[in-house]
Design a protein around this motif. Structure first.
Motif, PDB file in Angstrom:
ATOM      1  N   ASN A  99      16.496   9.353  -3.668  1.00  0.00           N
ATOM      2  CA  ASN A  99      16.530   7.887  -3.617  1.00  0.00           C
ATOM      3  C   ASN A  99      15.482   7.351  -2.648  1.00  0.00           C
ATOM      4  O   ASN A  99      14.727   6.425  -2.958  1.00  0.00           O
ATOM      5  CB  ASN A  99      17.916   7.407  -3.154  1.00  0.00           C
ATOM      6  CG  ASN A  99      19.000   7.650  -4.178  1.00  0.00           C
ATOM      7  OD1 ASN A  99      18.737   7.746  -5.370  1.00  0.00           O
ATOM      8  ND2 ASN A  99      20.227   7.758  -3.712  1.00  0.00           N
ATOM      9  N   LEU A 100      15.436   7.949  -1.469  1.00  0.00           N
ATOM     10  CA  LEU A 100      14.505   7.539  -0.419  1.00  0.00           C
ATOM     11  C   LEU A 100      13.053   7.698  -0.877  1.00  0.00           C
ATOM     12  O   LEU A 100      12.223   6.800  -0.701  1.00  0.00           O
ATOM     13  CB  LEU A 100      14.799   8.383   0.821  1.00  0.00           C
ATOM     14  CG  LEU A 100      14.044   8.165   2.119  1.00  0.00           C
ATOM     15  CD1 LEU A 100      14.936   8.577   3.297  1.00  0.00           C
ATOM     16  CD2 LEU A 100      12.785   9.009   2.146  1.00  0.00           C
ATOM     17  N   LEU A 101      12.765   8.836  -1.498  1.00  0.00           N
ATOM     18  CA  LEU A 101      11.397   9.095  -1.960  1.00  0.00           C
ATOM     19  C   LEU A 101      10.991   8.130  -3.076  1.00  0.00           C
ATOM     20  O   LEU A 101       9.827   7.722  -3.160  1.00  0.00           O
ATOM     21  CB  LEU A 101      11.256  10.547  -2.430  1.00  0.00           C
ATOM     22  CG  LEU A 101      11.345  11.606  -1.324  1.00  0.00           C
ATOM     23  CD1 LEU A 101      11.338  13.014  -1.919  1.00  0.00           C
ATOM     24  CD2 LEU A 101      10.196  11.445  -0.322  1.00  0.00           C
ATOM     25  N   LYS A 102      11.945   7.758  -3.914  1.00  0.00           N
ATOM     26  CA  LYS A 102      11.636   6.805  -4.989  1.00  0.00           C
ATOM     27  C   LYS A 102      11.255   5.445  -4.398  1.00  0.00           C
ATOM     28  O   LYS A 102      10.298   4.809  -4.854  1.00  0.00           O
ATOM     29  CB  LYS A 102      12.834   6.651  -5.936  1.00  0.00           C
ATOM     30  CG  LYS A 102      12.548   5.696  -7.095  1.00  0.00           C
ATOM     31  CD  LYS A 102      13.693   5.620  -8.085  1.00  0.00           C
ATOM     32  CE  LYS A 102      13.364   4.650  -9.209  1.00  0.00           C
ATOM     33  NZ  LYS A 102      14.452   4.531 -10.208  1.00  0.00           N
ATOM     34  N   VAL A 103      11.982   5.022  -3.380  1.00  0.00           N
ATOM     35  CA  VAL A 103      11.673   3.745  -2.721  1.00  0.00           C
ATOM     36  C   VAL A 103      10.284   3.800  -2.098  1.00  0.00           C
ATOM     37  O   VAL A 103       9.472   2.871  -2.250  1.00  0.00           O
ATOM     38  CB  VAL A 103      12.740   3.406  -1.652  1.00  0.00           C
ATOM     39  CG1 VAL A 103      12.225   2.338  -0.685  1.00  0.00           C
ATOM     40  CG2 VAL A 103      14.013   2.911  -2.313  1.00  0.00           C
ATOM     41  N   LEU A 104       9.983   4.881  -1.379  1.00  0.00           N
ATOM     42  CA  LEU A 104       8.667   5.003  -0.744  1.00  0.00           C
ATOM     43  C   LEU A 104       7.549   4.987  -1.787  1.00  0.00           C
ATOM     44  O   LEU A 104       6.496   4.384  -1.567  1.00  0.00           O
ATOM     45  CB  LEU A 104       8.598   6.288   0.085  1.00  0.00           C
ATOM     46  CG  LEU A 104       9.432   6.301   1.362  1.00  0.00           C
ATOM     47  CD1 LEU A 104       9.250   7.633   2.090  1.00  0.00           C
ATOM     48  CD2 LEU A 104       9.080   5.144   2.281  1.00  0.00           C
ATOM     49  N   LYS A 105       7.776   5.634  -2.916  1.00  0.00           N
ATOM     50  CA  LYS A 105       6.780   5.671  -3.997  1.00  0.00           C
ATOM     51  C   LYS A 105       6.522   4.257  -4.527  1.00  0.00           C
ATOM     52  O   LYS A 105       5.377   3.849  -4.744  1.00  0.00           O
ATOM     53  CB  LYS A 105       7.287   6.569  -5.130  1.00  0.00           C
ATOM     54  CG  LYS A 105       6.354   6.693  -6.315  1.00  0.00           C
ATOM     55  CD  LYS A 105       5.165   7.572  -5.998  1.00  0.00           C
ATOM     56  CE  LYS A 105       4.296   7.790  -7.235  1.00  0.00           C
ATOM     57  NZ  LYS A 105       3.005   8.434  -6.893  1.00  0.00           N
ATOM     58  N   GLU A 106       7.591   3.501  -4.716  1.00  0.00           N
ATOM     59  CA  GLU A 106       7.458   2.136  -5.258  1.00  0.00           C
ATOM     60  C   GLU A 106       6.799   1.176  -4.267  1.00  0.00           C
ATOM     61  O   GLU A 106       6.271   0.140  -4.670  1.00  0.00           O
ATOM     62  CB  GLU A 106       8.833   1.603  -5.679  1.00  0.00           C
ATOM     63  CG  GLU A 106       9.415   2.325  -6.877  1.00  0.00           C
ATOM     64  CD  GLU A 106      10.719   1.741  -7.363  1.00  0.00           C
ATOM     65  OE1 GLU A 106      11.047   1.934  -8.552  1.00  0.00           O
ATOM     66  OE2 GLU A 106      11.421   1.096  -6.571  1.00  0.00           O
ATOM     67  N   LEU A 107       6.843   1.537  -2.985  1.00  0.00           N
ATOM     68  CA  LEU A 107       6.265   0.655  -1.964  1.00  0.00           C
ATOM     69  C   LEU A 107       4.884   1.123  -1.487  1.00  0.00           C
ATOM     70  O   LEU A 107       4.321   0.536  -0.553  1.00  0.00           O
ATOM     71  CB  LEU A 107       7.208   0.571  -0.749  1.00  0.00           C
ATOM     72  CG  LEU A 107       8.523  -0.194  -0.955  1.00  0.00           C
ATOM     73  CD1 LEU A 107       9.407  -0.063   0.284  1.00  0.00           C
ATOM     74  CD2 LEU A 107       8.283  -1.660  -1.280  1.00  0.00           C
ATOM     75  N   GLU A 108       4.352   2.134  -2.118  1.00  0.00           N
ATOM     76  CA  GLU A 108       3.069   2.715  -1.682  1.00  0.00           C
ATOM     77  C   GLU A 108       1.976   1.670  -1.488  1.00  0.00           C
ATOM     78  O   GLU A 108       1.212   1.720  -0.529  1.00  0.00           O
ATOM     79  CB  GLU A 108       2.594   3.776  -2.688  1.00  0.00           C
ATOM     80  CG  GLU A 108       3.096   5.157  -2.394  1.00  0.00           C
ATOM     81  CD  GLU A 108       2.576   6.183  -3.395  1.00  0.00           C
ATOM     82  OE1 GLU A 108       2.710   7.386  -3.111  1.00  0.00           O
ATOM     83  OE2 GLU A 108       2.044   5.788  -4.456  1.00  0.00           O
ATOM     84  N   SER A 109       1.864   0.733  -2.408  1.00  0.00           N
ATOM     85  CA  SER A 109       0.770  -0.248  -2.348  1.00  0.00           C
ATOM     86  C   SER A 109       1.177  -1.552  -1.665  1.00  0.00           C
ATOM     87  O   SER A 109       0.415  -2.519  -1.663  1.00  0.00           O
ATOM     88  CB  SER A 109       0.276  -0.553  -3.767  1.00  0.00           C
ATOM     89  OG  SER A 109       1.322  -1.098  -4.548  1.00  0.00           O
ATOM     90  N   VAL A 110       2.361  -1.582  -1.063  1.00  0.00           N
ATOM     91  CA  VAL A 110       2.857  -2.798  -0.415  1.00  0.00           C
ATOM     92  C   VAL A 110       2.513  -2.763   1.071  1.00  0.00           C
ATOM     93  O   VAL A 110       2.805  -1.785   1.765  1.00  0.00           O
ATOM     94  CB  VAL A 110       4.387  -2.941  -0.605  1.00  0.00           C
ATOM     95  CG1 VAL A 110       4.901  -4.192   0.117  1.00  0.00           C
ATOM     96  CG2 VAL A 110       4.735  -3.005  -2.083  1.00  0.00           C
ATOM     97  N   ALA A 111       1.894  -3.829   1.558  1.00  0.00           N
ATOM     98  CA  ALA A 111       1.487  -3.905   2.968  1.00  0.00           C
ATOM     99  C   ALA A 111       2.700  -3.875   3.897  1.00  0.00           C
ATOM    100  O   ALA A 111       3.791  -4.317   3.528  1.00  0.00           O
ATOM    101  CB  ALA A 111       0.698  -5.189   3.208  1.00  0.00           C
ATOM    102  N   GLU A 112       2.488  -3.366   5.095  1.00  0.00           N
ATOM    103  CA  GLU A 112       3.571  -3.217   6.069  1.00  0.00           C
ATOM    104  C   GLU A 112       4.306  -4.533   6.330  1.00  0.00           C
ATOM    105  O   GLU A 112       5.524  -4.577   6.416  1.00  0.00           O
ATOM    106  CB  GLU A 112       2.983  -2.682   7.387  1.00  0.00           C
ATOM    107  CG  GLU A 112       4.016  -2.385   8.452  1.00  0.00           C
ATOM    108  CD  GLU A 112       3.389  -1.831   9.720  1.00  0.00           C
ATOM    109  OE1 GLU A 112       4.046  -1.937  10.770  1.00  0.00           O
ATOM    110  OE2 GLU A 112       2.256  -1.314   9.661  1.00  0.00           O
ATOM    111  N   ALA A 113       3.550  -5.631   6.422  1.00  0.00           N
ATOM    112  CA  ALA A 113       4.146  -6.939   6.725  1.00  0.00           C
ATOM    113  C   ALA A 113       5.027  -7.466   5.584  1.00  0.00           C
ATOM    114  O   ALA A 113       5.818  -8.383   5.783  1.00  0.00           O
ATOM    115  CB  ALA A 113       3.049  -7.948   7.029  1.00  0.00           C
ATOM    116  N   GLU A 114       4.860  -6.889   4.385  1.00  0.00           N
ATOM    117  CA  GLU A 114       5.619  -7.361   3.230  1.00  0.00           C
ATOM    118  C   GLU A 114       6.755  -6.417   2.858  1.00  0.00           C
ATOM    119  O   GLU A 114       7.328  -6.495   1.772  1.00  0.00           O
ATOM    120  CB  GLU A 114       4.665  -7.532   2.032  1.00  0.00           C
ATOM    121  CG  GLU A 114       3.623  -8.609   2.278  1.00  0.00           C
ATOM    122  CD  GLU A 114       2.555  -8.645   1.193  1.00  0.00           C
ATOM    123  OE1 GLU A 114       2.684  -7.894   0.202  1.00  0.00           O
ATOM    124  OE2 GLU A 114       1.597  -9.424   1.343  1.00  0.00           O
TER     125      GLU A 114
END
Length: 200
Positions: A99-114
């Protein structure tokens, strides 16, 4: 002494409940204490619906005051996902790491502030013969780009809490129990406990 059933098989969750309910002077049980396995299917579309389902089914089966929670991670950049599907986001196996890895994968291109996010916990309290009541708590933070910490469970290693400058998994159990979504929901429950449940 009041006997309270926690409608969960999740050892980490039950441990947190026992620690936080100690001030209630209650004898705390969980589904692990029952002679036969009970698994209530979470078919609701909201945290409230799922918490109610679990609390009312277990209360009816055990005739005990029952507290059920439905909780999950709500990520703004993912339109609120994983939400009510947090425990089974990567599949029905309820694999925390997947579950955790799936979330990180989906957020790969999302900036830290977002990467703003919050944990939400809804507690449903079912008392035999009474209407089910609800308490809610939140814990607001950000999703960081890699796991940190060995404590906690679920998404704790990637959930950064600014007030402590670390992830939930980087805190001790005592520290987490002061600020978590479950702790905040229990604080609300504590305020209403006498009205909803009674003194004994």
């Amino acid at each position: 002494m009041q006997k309270i059933m926690i409608a969960s098989n999740n050892a980490g969750k039950v441990k947190e409940f026992k620690a936080m309910l100690s001030s209630f002077g209650a004898e705390v049980y969980s589904l692990q204490n029952l002679p036969e396995a009970i698994d209530v299917e979470e078919t609701g579309d909201t945290f409230y619906e799922n918490a109610r389902l679990k609390a009312e089914v277990i209360c009816k089966k055990t005739n005990m005051i029952t507290i059920a929670d439905d909780s999950g991670l709500v990520i703004d950049a993912l339109d609120g996902r994983p939400g009510v599907y947090s425990a089974r986001y990567a599949g029905p196996e309820k694999d925390d790491k997947a579950n955790l890895l799936k979330v990180l994968k989906e957020l790969e291109s999302v900036a830290e502030a977002e990467r703003s996010a919050k944990f939400v916990c809804v507690l449903a309290v079912s008392v035999p013969g009474k209407e089910t009541k609800f308490a809610e708590g939140e814990c607001v933070g950000f999703i960081q780009d890699k796991p940190y910490g060995d404590n906690g469970f679920g998404y704790d290693p990637i959930f950064y809490f600014p007030g402590a400058d670390t992830t939930l998994a980087g805190m001790s159990q005592e520290e987490k129990n002061k600020i978590s979504h479950r702790a905040n929901a229990l604080k609300e429950l504590q305020r209403h406990w006498r009205d909803w449940v009674g003194d004994n």
